[in-house]
Scaffold this motif. Structure first.
Motif, PDB file in Angstrom:
ATOM      1  N   ASN A 151      -1.630  38.638  -5.186  1.00  0.00           N
ATOM      2  CA  ASN A 151      -2.539  39.786  -4.382  1.00  0.00           C
ATOM      3  C   ASN A 151      -2.266  41.099  -4.815  1.00  0.00           C
ATOM      4  O   ASN A 151      -2.937  41.830  -4.046  1.00  0.00           O
ATOM      5  CB  ASN A 151      -2.055  39.509  -2.884  1.00  0.00           C
ATOM      6  CG  ASN A 151      -2.186  38.026  -2.463  1.00  0.00           C
ATOM      7  OD1 ASN A 151      -3.061  37.282  -3.056  1.00  0.00           O
ATOM      8  ND2 ASN A 151      -1.394  37.702  -1.419  1.00  0.00           N
ATOM      9  N   LYS A 210      -9.885  43.079 -13.916  1.00  0.00           N
ATOM     10  CA  LYS A 210      -8.712  42.840 -12.932  1.00  0.00           C
ATOM     11  C   LYS A 210      -7.921  41.737 -13.485  1.00  0.00           C
ATOM     12  O   LYS A 210      -8.317  40.779 -13.747  1.00  0.00           O
ATOM     13  CB  LYS A 210      -9.542  42.518 -11.648  1.00  0.00           C
ATOM     14  CG  LYS A 210     -10.034  43.639 -10.692  1.00  0.00           C
ATOM     15  CD  LYS A 210     -10.200  43.192  -9.375  1.00  0.00           C
ATOM     16  CE  LYS A 210     -10.817  44.202  -8.405  1.00  0.00           C
ATOM     17  NZ  LYS A 210     -11.029  43.780  -7.241  1.00  0.00           N
ATOM     18  N   ILE A 255     -27.591  39.606  11.027  1.00  0.00           N
ATOM     19  CA  ILE A 255     -27.582  38.248  11.854  1.00  0.00           C
ATOM     20  C   ILE A 255     -27.106  38.841  13.249  1.00  0.00           C
ATOM     21  O   ILE A 255     -27.582  38.352  14.305  1.00  0.00           O
ATOM     22  CB  ILE A 255     -26.382  37.287  11.384  1.00  0.00           C
ATOM     23  CG1 ILE A 255     -26.691  36.684  10.020  1.00  0.00           C
ATOM     24  CG2 ILE A 255     -26.152  36.223  12.351  1.00  0.00           C
ATOM     25  CD1 ILE A 255     -25.732  35.946   9.639  1.00  0.00           C
ATOM     26  N   ILE A 256     -26.067  39.633  13.280  1.00  0.00           N
ATOM     27  CA  ILE A 256     -25.695  40.211  14.667  1.00  0.00           C
ATOM     28  C   ILE A 256     -26.952  40.735  15.425  1.00  0.00           C
ATOM     29  O   ILE A 256     -27.217  40.609  16.520  1.00  0.00           O
ATOM     30  CB  ILE A 256     -24.607  41.424  14.542  1.00  0.00           C
ATOM     31  CG1 ILE A 256     -23.154  40.591  14.112  1.00  0.00           C
ATOM     32  CG2 ILE A 256     -24.219  41.972  15.778  1.00  0.00           C
ATOM     33  CD1 ILE A 256     -22.193  41.620  13.570  1.00  0.00           C
ATOM     34  N   PHE A 312     -29.338  23.598 -10.492  1.00  0.00           N
ATOM     35  CA  PHE A 312     -28.537  24.139  -9.200  1.00  0.00           C
ATOM     36  C   PHE A 312     -29.199  25.473  -9.341  1.00  0.00           C
ATOM     37  O   PHE A 312     -29.385  25.982  -8.052  1.00  0.00           O
ATOM     38  CB  PHE A 312     -27.197  23.955  -9.274  1.00  0.00           C
ATOM     39  CG  PHE A 312     -26.447  24.307  -8.152  1.00  0.00           C
ATOM     40  CD1 PHE A 312     -26.655  23.588  -6.795  1.00  0.00           C
ATOM     41  CD2 PHE A 312     -25.927  25.575  -8.232  1.00  0.00           C
ATOM     42  CE1 PHE A 312     -26.000  24.185  -5.893  1.00  0.00           C
ATOM     43  CE2 PHE A 312     -25.125  26.071  -6.953  1.00  0.00           C
ATOM     44  CZ  PHE A 312     -25.000  25.363  -5.944  1.00  0.00           C
ATOM     45  N   LYS A 315     -22.585  41.859  -4.323  1.00  0.00           N
ATOM     46  CA  LYS A 315     -22.414  40.912  -3.288  1.00  0.00           C
ATOM     47  C   LYS A 315     -21.784  41.229  -2.087  1.00  0.00           C
ATOM     48  O   LYS A 315     -22.004  40.904  -0.800  1.00  0.00           O
ATOM     49  CB  LYS A 315     -21.304  39.893  -4.059  1.00  0.00           C
ATOM     50  CG  LYS A 315     -21.974  38.755  -4.939  1.00  0.00           C
ATOM     51  CD  LYS A 315     -20.974  37.635  -5.328  1.00  0.00           C
ATOM     52  CE  LYS A 315     -21.182  37.245  -6.596  1.00  0.00           C
ATOM     53  NZ  LYS A 315     -20.147  36.313  -7.300  1.00  0.00           N
ATOM     54  N   TYR A 316     -20.836  42.111  -2.331  1.00  0.00           N
ATOM     55  CA  TYR A 316     -20.224  42.987  -1.131  1.00  0.00           C
ATOM     56  C   TYR A 316     -21.253  43.528  -0.129  1.00  0.00           C
ATOM     57  O   TYR A 316     -21.324  43.372   0.897  1.00  0.00           O
ATOM     58  CB  TYR A 316     -19.177  43.964  -1.683  1.00  0.00           C
ATOM     59  CG  TYR A 316     -17.909  43.294  -1.796  1.00  0.00           C
ATOM     60  CD1 TYR A 316     -17.756  42.219  -1.934  1.00  0.00           C
ATOM     61  CD2 TYR A 316     -16.903  44.238  -1.668  1.00  0.00           C
ATOM     62  CE1 TYR A 316     -16.198  41.354  -2.044  1.00  0.00           C
ATOM     63  CE2 TYR A 316     -15.457  43.667  -1.924  1.00  0.00           C
ATOM     64  CZ  TYR A 316     -15.336  42.283  -2.042  1.00  0.00           C
ATOM     65  OH  TYR A 316     -13.957  41.745  -2.397  1.00  0.00           O
ATOM     66  N   ILE A 327     -19.845  41.758  -8.325  1.00  0.00           N
ATOM     67  CA  ILE A 327     -19.238  41.970  -6.723  1.00  0.00           C
ATOM     68  C   ILE A 327     -19.872  43.106  -6.035  1.00  0.00           C
ATOM     69  O   ILE A 327     -19.883  42.881  -4.909  1.00  0.00           O
ATOM     70  CB  ILE A 327     -17.746  42.510  -7.256  1.00  0.00           C
ATOM     71  CG1 ILE A 327     -16.963  41.101  -7.725  1.00  0.00           C
ATOM     72  CG2 ILE A 327     -16.847  43.013  -6.075  1.00  0.00           C
ATOM     73  CD1 ILE A 327     -16.690  40.234  -6.591  1.00  0.00           C
ATOM     74  N   MET A 373     -26.232  41.192   5.507  1.00  0.00           N
ATOM     75  CA  MET A 373     -26.405  40.022   6.052  1.00  0.00           C
ATOM     76  C   MET A 373     -25.727  39.699   7.300  1.00  0.00           C
ATOM     77  O   MET A 373     -26.712  39.562   8.272  1.00  0.00           O
ATOM     78  CB  MET A 373     -26.020  38.724   5.103  1.00  0.00           C
ATOM     79  CG  MET A 373     -26.336  37.463   5.551  1.00  0.00           C
ATOM     80  SD  MET A 373     -25.732  35.952   4.609  1.00  0.00           S
ATOM     81  CE  MET A 373     -24.056  36.164   5.065  1.00  0.00           C
ATOM     82  N   VAL A 374     -24.556  40.172   7.446  1.00  0.00           N
ATOM     83  CA  VAL A 374     -23.892  40.060   8.541  1.00  0.00           C
ATOM     84  C   VAL A 374     -24.245  41.003   9.761  1.00  0.00           C
ATOM     85  O   VAL A 374     -24.783  40.377  10.995  1.00  0.00           O
ATOM     86  CB  VAL A 374     -22.158  40.395   8.657  1.00  0.00           C
ATOM     87  CG1 VAL A 374     -21.732  40.260   9.879  1.00  0.00           C
ATOM     88  CG2 VAL A 374     -21.813  38.888   7.575  1.00  0.00           C
ATOM     89  N   LEU A 376     -29.747  21.569  -0.259  1.00  0.00           N
ATOM     90  CA  LEU A 376     -28.737  22.366  -0.716  1.00  0.00           C
ATOM     91  C   LEU A 376     -27.457  21.779  -0.177  1.00  0.00           C
ATOM     92  O   LEU A 376     -26.247  21.615  -0.969  1.00  0.00           O
ATOM     93  CB  LEU A 376     -28.897  23.901  -0.280  1.00  0.00           C
ATOM     94  CG  LEU A 376     -27.801  24.973  -0.998  1.00  0.00           C
ATOM     95  CD1 LEU A 376     -27.897  25.076  -2.518  1.00  0.00           C
ATOM     96  CD2 LEU A 376     -28.023  26.295  -0.431  1.00  0.00           C
ATOM     97  N   TYR A 399     -22.385  22.831 -10.244  1.00  0.00           N
ATOM     98  CA  TYR A 399     -22.485  24.269  -9.784  1.00  0.00           C
ATOM     99  C   TYR A 399     -23.043  24.998 -11.146  1.00  0.00           C
ATOM    100  O   TYR A 399     -23.663  26.193 -10.751  1.00  0.00           O
ATOM    101  CB  TYR A 399     -21.210  24.794  -9.419  1.00  0.00           C
ATOM    102  CG  TYR A 399     -20.469  24.048  -8.384  1.00  0.00           C
ATOM    103  CD1 TYR A 399     -21.288  23.821  -7.077  1.00  0.00           C
ATOM    104  CD2 TYR A 399     -19.550  23.426  -8.256  1.00  0.00           C
ATOM    105  CE1 TYR A 399     -20.967  23.017  -6.297  1.00  0.00           C
ATOM    106  CE2 TYR A 399     -18.899  22.744  -7.209  1.00  0.00           C
ATOM    107  CZ  TYR A 399     -19.611  22.381  -5.942  1.00  0.00           C
ATOM    108  OH  TYR A 399     -19.047  21.840  -5.132  1.00  0.00           O
ATOM    109  N   THR A 448     -23.361  40.931   1.507  1.00  0.00           N
ATOM    110  CA  THR A 448     -22.813  40.190   2.807  1.00  0.00           C
ATOM    111  C   THR A 448     -22.764  41.289   3.828  1.00  0.00           C
ATOM    112  O   THR A 448     -22.952  40.591   5.066  1.00  0.00           O
ATOM    113  CB  THR A 448     -21.464  39.787   2.297  1.00  0.00           C
ATOM    114  OG1 THR A 448     -20.841  40.889   1.883  1.00  0.00           O
ATOM    115  CG2 THR A 448     -21.425  38.605   1.303  1.00  0.00           C
ATOM    116  N   HIS A 481     -32.508  38.703   5.816  1.00  0.00           N
ATOM    117  CA  HIS A 481     -33.153  37.987   4.668  1.00  0.00           C
ATOM    118  C   HIS A 481     -32.798  39.014   3.321  1.00  0.00           C
ATOM    119  O   HIS A 481     -32.511  38.558   2.177  1.00  0.00           O
ATOM    120  CB  HIS A 481     -34.580  37.867   4.755  1.00  0.00           C
ATOM    121  CG  HIS A 481     -34.695  36.707   5.361  1.00  0.00           C
ATOM    122  ND1 HIS A 481     -35.665  35.554   5.206  1.00  0.00           N
ATOM    123  CD2 HIS A 481     -33.949  35.945   6.316  1.00  0.00           C
ATOM    124  CE1 HIS A 481     -35.666  34.562   6.237  1.00  0.00           C
ATOM    125  NE2 HIS A 481     -34.698  34.945   6.927  1.00  0.00           N
TER     126      HIS A 481
END
Lengths: 578, 602
Positions: free
Chosen positions: B537, B546, B586-587, B65, B575-576, B572, B582-583, B36, B60, B579, B97
């Motif tokens: 923004n 959007k 990891i912590i 891929f 994905k949010y 979205i 996942m974070v 990757l 991509y 993430t 994971h």
């Protein structure tokens, strides 16, 4: 008894600290100006607020930025920036013929060949040499059509813009000296307002005639006095009157400037906080090494230096935040300053946990390196505070995202530094297992901090991208390389889990993995130069950075070879059994 | 029989176990991570060399891929399942994971059903569809009244070959024909050359120069865009209509310019006479009755009045003939109709009739001041083909001079030291387009995507080039074709009207600091009308879409255009969530797993 000793130690600590400080400050002190009159004049002129490049700033900042842009340095042949720029204002015809502008690009050097003095050229030559002007014309036409420019064309335009800038200053087109009373966001009046009829009218509409006349007369007097003798007391007097006339003019238009910020910017310009910070870090590093990294001694002597450097560093960063009105992490220079701060910050946190002098020593080395790079190449790493492109403005997520990502670079840079220590320690004394394992533990922690921050920062980048561009992930080179860097460290960590990497391997691999961070941080902007993050793009230095990275690889390779050799010597077997 | 089945199932069980082991292995993970990294690095280098689209199409968005990401997903999932039953020490690992898998599913969803397009809206205009950057080809055969629509596959690099798009068999209206795609240039340079032909409008190449201007340009009569041009201070026109001589002598009060039925008439405003006054327009049945003349008009209440001309300072100065705002109020009578116009010299863009009504007579009126005092007024150089040959006319104020053109000869214009020379003249001309492939990251005004088609009919064939967004008509055999190579458009389900676009710059510079648009969103189906401000923004959100402010286009003379990127991404939320999971994972993992000297095992 114990308390008394504590106090005594504290006292000794203080004395040592102060002593060291004075010793150092006398060592690095600025060369004092020969003429009191001149330095007074310069001080007055320094403090006059002007408007340039979308920002109100003291003249001093303008002069430094301009000198840097045109001559490549903040001073020219020992003449400080403010004096230099006032020399240009008062003697444009004389300075026009002086070789002010360095020509770095080789094909251009060839073109100007005999016109160069020490590889520098005068503004006059640049703006009058017809073959060159033809090139400017062509490149300019291409730029207007929004076509891609070749490197030569970019360099041609850059050189021409420097000569133009000089002419602008000589003819009073920049900077702006007098704000518009109704709209402070409008371009301020320049000296041209005294010459051009339509601007004269606008000026007359904005201010009472008496006030503008006062400024005009004060300027004329100042220029005359300055031309006669810049160091005379008379010039100082005239500078004072000029500054006074401008401030009365602003008062008459009821224009209030934020004097506090302007004063802080003067301090920032004069203090050179990051120059001081690295000197302290370097001194601390030297002392750490001299004291043999023994905890007690370095705590007392080396650590205070490190902490002083860190405090100056933090203060400088604070000043820059106030001056810029935003967290300064939007170009290479600013991110180098911030990342080196992060390195020291994490080393202090880890130091608080593990109490090992290796941490601040390694951090000191890496931070010194980073800050020296930041301070030495102002032509490539522009230190001036410049406005932001719209997409970066006033955005909460952006700030968080960039700060997190760059913090992770700091953690990885610290890991890179410690990695070197671990690799060297193994290569020198593979038998000192206890100590080597300890060192590897610091490295492991630094990498962990980095991975958490980089993962979080990359994700936050997605949040911001979704917020302002409408997509979470777009395979933009900057975000892709951040991901590659993250994957690199993940590979190292998984390699450790699977048992392919021992402690030594972990250290060597995390040093190599830092190349991914270098690429994401520097390479995307300066080598690939593509994609949406184009606002941070600049050029220059790529061969040197590549050379440094390769040299580092070679060094690590040599150390790996030495380590295996030593292990074989000791065990007579292989490294697998260590 | 039984034995065989058993051994088979045993074997397949063993095989499955083996496959599972393979997919769950850390070695595969490391292999995938390294691949990757290599692929992504290649992608960014490709992007740097050949542009974003080249990298997007070749890397991509390529199937392999996706396959690589799929393998990674399987690997991550298998690795987690392999450690069943999970123990406490696995907490961080499993959560991490799980997060990665959620993100990958989110990306899959994005890839399947994301909308990512653009809306460019000029001020005052309404737009209801989203332009996607997907190439689309529309073909219309006039004789059979049939049309076809193709989605073409994007290509990263210039492509030449032969791919049949359309095969039409014999019908009662038309002969059978085929259409093939012969070339696809993602970036091509379009060069237009004027060619002399047997039929078509005439064209000429004129060069104008003085010490500031030196330009050469093709003028093509009867073409909207190429019929006239502005060169420095001069308007240069190639027309079939001659300039009308002015009626009467020059006036210090200037003149009225009237465009009626394709010809322009200039009527001096009479001096020293009282109004109202009626003047006949020469050569027509039209009459102009000037009701009022204002030296310096001002609006008081709803009425137009004459404002006193104040002289600045105390010194007695003669009162100037004209003030800041000279104006005329008049009736225009023609073809039995009557229109009331108010014409301001300094504001030629104002509608001259009350209430922004367009003129029923199709007239345009301008009040031109003497000298160059009125906005929008220019000198004109006009070429007209007459039975006697090509002539030119020079108009300066009210004066018009007419002379024959001598091709290749330099002629003085009489103002601003301007000279012109007709370099070439074709009695009949055609514009030929030529496309040359460019590198995929080329940029510029005349760079666009282009394709080449081949029409094949009864053994004969013809090649035709199409530039993106340019309509092209072609005739071949006995059939007429219309081609349009454009971008796919998607109805948004709502419409956006741009009311205002604003740009703020950094103090004292032209660098944009921010830009924003005021829009009105309408959804007639649901009866929704919503006014909103869209800025950098700060997107507008409506029914999953959007709308972001992404750019703008400002051109002299044209209305401001605001460019929005419009997107919808159902991936979205996943994905949010992914993430965040996942974070956290990891912590937790790092918190629970401090350093261990043997690398630890999972």
């Amino acid at each position: 008894m114990k308390e008394a000793r504590g106090k005594m130690e504290e006292g000794r600590f203080k004395i040592q600290f102060i002593l060291c400080f004075f010793l150092l400050s006398s060592f690095f002190s600025l060369p004092s100006s020969a003429h009191a009159g001149l330095s007074d004049t310069i001080d007055i002129l320094d403090r006059i607020p002007i408007q340039h490049n979308g920002r109100v700033k003291p003249f001093q900042s303008f002069a430094q930025e301009t000198s840097l842009h045109i001559t490549g340095r903040k001073s020219y042949e020992g003449i400080p920036a403010t004096q230099l720029v006032w020399n240009w204002i008062t003697h444009p015809e004389f300075w026009n013929a002086k070789p002010l502008i360095p020509v770095v690009f080789r094909p251009l050097r060839k073109e100007f060949s005999v016109m160069l003095v020490d590889n520098k050229i005068s503004p006059e030559m640049v703006s009058s040499y017809q073959p060159f002007l033809d090139q400017v014309e062509q490149a300019g036409a291409k730029q207007r059509k929004k076509q891609n420019l070749t490197v030569l064309e970019k360099e041609v335009l850059a050189l021409y813009s420097k000569a133009r800038r000089f002419n602008d200053i000589g003819s009073g087109v920049e900077p702006g000296w007098m704000p518009h009373p109704e709209n402070s966001r409008q371009a301020w009046f320049t000296f041209q307002a005294f010459a051009k009829p339509e601007e004269q009218i606008a000026l007359a509409k904005s201010f009472p005639d008496q006030k503008t006349d006062q400024v005009r007369n004060a300027l004329q007097n100042l220029i005359e006095a300055y031309r006669a003798n810049p160091s005379s007391d008379e010039t100082t007097q005239k500078a004072k009157q000029f500054s006074q006339a401008l401030s009365e003019l602003r008062e008459s238009g009821k224009i209030a400037l934020d004097q506090k910020v302007l004063d802080l910017e003067i301090i920032y310009d004069r203090l050179h906080p990051f120059g001081w910070a690295w000197k302290f870090y370097a001194a601390a590093l030297l002392l750490f090494i001299l004291l043999g990294l023994s905890l007690r001694a370095s705590n007392k002597i080396a650590l205070p230096f490190f902490i002083t450097g860190f405090l100056i560093h933090s203060y400088g960063f604070y000043l820059r935040c106030v001056v810029a009105g935003r967290p300064p992490v939007t170009n290479m220079y600013e991110s180098l300053v911030w990342v080196s701060w992060a390195i020291c910050f994490f080393s202090l946190i880890l130091f608080a946990v593990y109490k090992s002098s290796v941490l601040p020593a390694a951090a000191g080395a890496v931070a010194t390196l980073a800050l020296i790079v930041a301070e030495t190449f102002p032509a490539v790493l522009d230190p001036s505070v410049s406005p932001l492109v719209p997409v970066l403005r006033s955005n909460y997520w952006l700030t968080i995202h960039v700060l997190t990502i760059t913090l992770s670079y700091g953690a990885f840079a610290l890991a890179w530094g410690i990695g070197h220590v671990v690799v060297v320690a193994h290569a020198m004394n593979p038998e000192k297992d206890e100590r080597n394992q300890m060192l590897a533990q610091y490295l492991y922690r630094a990498v962990q901090i980095g991975v958490i921050l980089l993962a979080t920062g990359t994700v936050l980048g997605g949040v911001w991208a979704n917020y302002s561009w409408g997509r979470f992930w777009g395979w933009d080179p900057k975000e892709t390389w951040a991901l590659i860097a993250l994957l690199g460290y993940l590979t190292v960590l998984h390699g450790r889990f699977v048992g392919w990497l021992d402690v030594f391997g972990l250290a060597a691999a995390s040093v190599i993995a830092f190349a991914g961070v270098v690429m994401a941080w520097y390479g995307v902007n300066f080598v690939l130069a593509a994609g949406l993050h184009s606002y941070g793009f600049g050029g220059g230095g790529a061969p040197y950075v590549l050379g440094a990275v390769l040299l580092d690889f070679v060094l690590i390779g040599a150390l790996i070879w030495r380590y295996r050799h030593r292990v074989k010597e000791i065990t007579g077997k292989g490294i697998g059994q260590v | 029989m039984n034995v065989m089945t058993k051994s088979l199932s045993q074997k397949s069980g063993e095989f499955l176990a083996l496959a599972f082991r393979f997919f769950a292995s850390l070695r595969l993970a490391i292999f995938l991570l390294v691949s990757l990294m290599a692929v992504l690095a290649t992608g960014t280098i490709l992007e740097s060399l050949h542009g974003t689209d080249a990298a997007r199409i070749t890397v991509y968005e390529s199937p392999w891929f996706s396959l690589l990401l799929l393998l990674l997903g399987i690997n991550v999932a298998a690795a987690a399942l392999d450690r069943l039953p999970w123990q406490k020490k696995h907490t961080g690992f499993v959560i991490t994971h799980l997060g990665i898998i959620t993100i990958l599913i989110g990306s899959f969803l994005t890839q399947k059903s994301m909308v990512d397009g653009q809306m460019s809206i000029a001020e005052g205009k309404t737009e209801q569809s989203i332009t996607l950057s997907k190439p689309l080809l529309y073909i219309f055969q006039e004789d059979s009244h049939q049309d076809w629509l193709f989605e073409l596959k994007e290509k990263a690099f210039a492509w030449n070959g032969k791919k049949t798009l359309l095969r039409v068999s014999e019908s009662k209206d038309a002969k059978p024909f085929q259409i093939h795609l012969r070339s696809y240039y993602p970036k091509a340079l379009m060069e237009e050359t004027m060619m002399s032909t047997q039929e078509g409008s005439p064209a000429l190449k004129v060069k104008i120069h003085n010490s500031f201007v030196d330009e050469s340009v093709w003028l093509w009569r009867d073409d909207k865009k190429m019929g006239e041009t502005q060169m420095g201070p001069a308007k240069v026109v190639f027309s079939s209509q001659k300039l009308q001589e002015a009626q009467g002598a020059e006036s210090n009060l200037g003149y009225l310019e009237l465009e009626l039925d394709g010809s322009t008439h200039r009527i001096p405003v009479p001096e020293n006479k009282s109004f109202p006054q009626t003047i006949s327009v020469e050569g027509t049945d039209a009459k102009v009755e000037i009701l009022n003349f204002y030296r310096n008009a001002a609006v008081v209440g709803t009425k137009l009045v004459e404002q006193d001309l104040k002289t600045k300072g105390q010194v007695q100065e003669p009162v100037p003939l004209l003030g800041n705002n000279p104006a005329l109020r008049l009736f225009l009578r023609a073809k039995g109709k009557e229109e009331l116009h108010t014409v301001f010299a300094k504001f030629p863009d104002f509608s001259t009739m009350h209430g922004m009504k367009p003129s029923e007579l199709g007239s345009h009126l301008y009040y031109r001041l003497p000298g160059s005092g009125s906005k929008g007024q220019s000198h004109e150089l006009r070429f007209v083909e007459t039975p006697e040959g090509l002539t030119y006319q020079v108009q300066t104020g009210l004066r018009v001079e007419t002379h024959p053109v001598k091709t290749g000869e330099e002629t003085a214009l009489g103002w601003m030291d301007l000279h012109f020379k007709v370099e070439q003249f074709y009695p009949h001309a055609r514009l030929e387009k030529k496309f040359t492939p460019q590198d995929s990251n080329a940029q510029g005004d005349s760079i666009l995507t282009a394709i080449e088609l081949e029409i094949e009919q009864s053994g004969k064939s013809k090649l035709i080039w199409l530039g993106q967004g340019i309509r092209e008509a072609a005739e071949f055999g006995d059939s007429h074709y219309l081609f349009m190579f454009g971008e796919k458009r998607l109805p948004a389900g709502f419409s956006l009207m741009l009311r205002d676009f604003r740009m703020e710059t950094y103090p004292g510079t032209n660098d944009p600091a921010s830009f924003e648009s005021d829009v009105t969103l309408r959804d007639d189906l649901r009866g929704v009308v919503k006014e909103a401000k869209i800025s950098m923004n700060e997107p507008l959100v409506y029914r999953g879409y959007k709308v972001y402010q992404s750019g703008y286009s400002l051109e002299n003379g044209a209305p401001e255009v605001s460019i929005f990127s419009v997107g919808r991404d159902p991936g979205i939320p996943l994905k949010y969530a992914g993430t965040i999971i996942m974070v956290i994972g990891i912590i937790l993992m790092f918190y629970f797993r401090s350093y261990s000297r043997n690398g630890g095992n999972l």
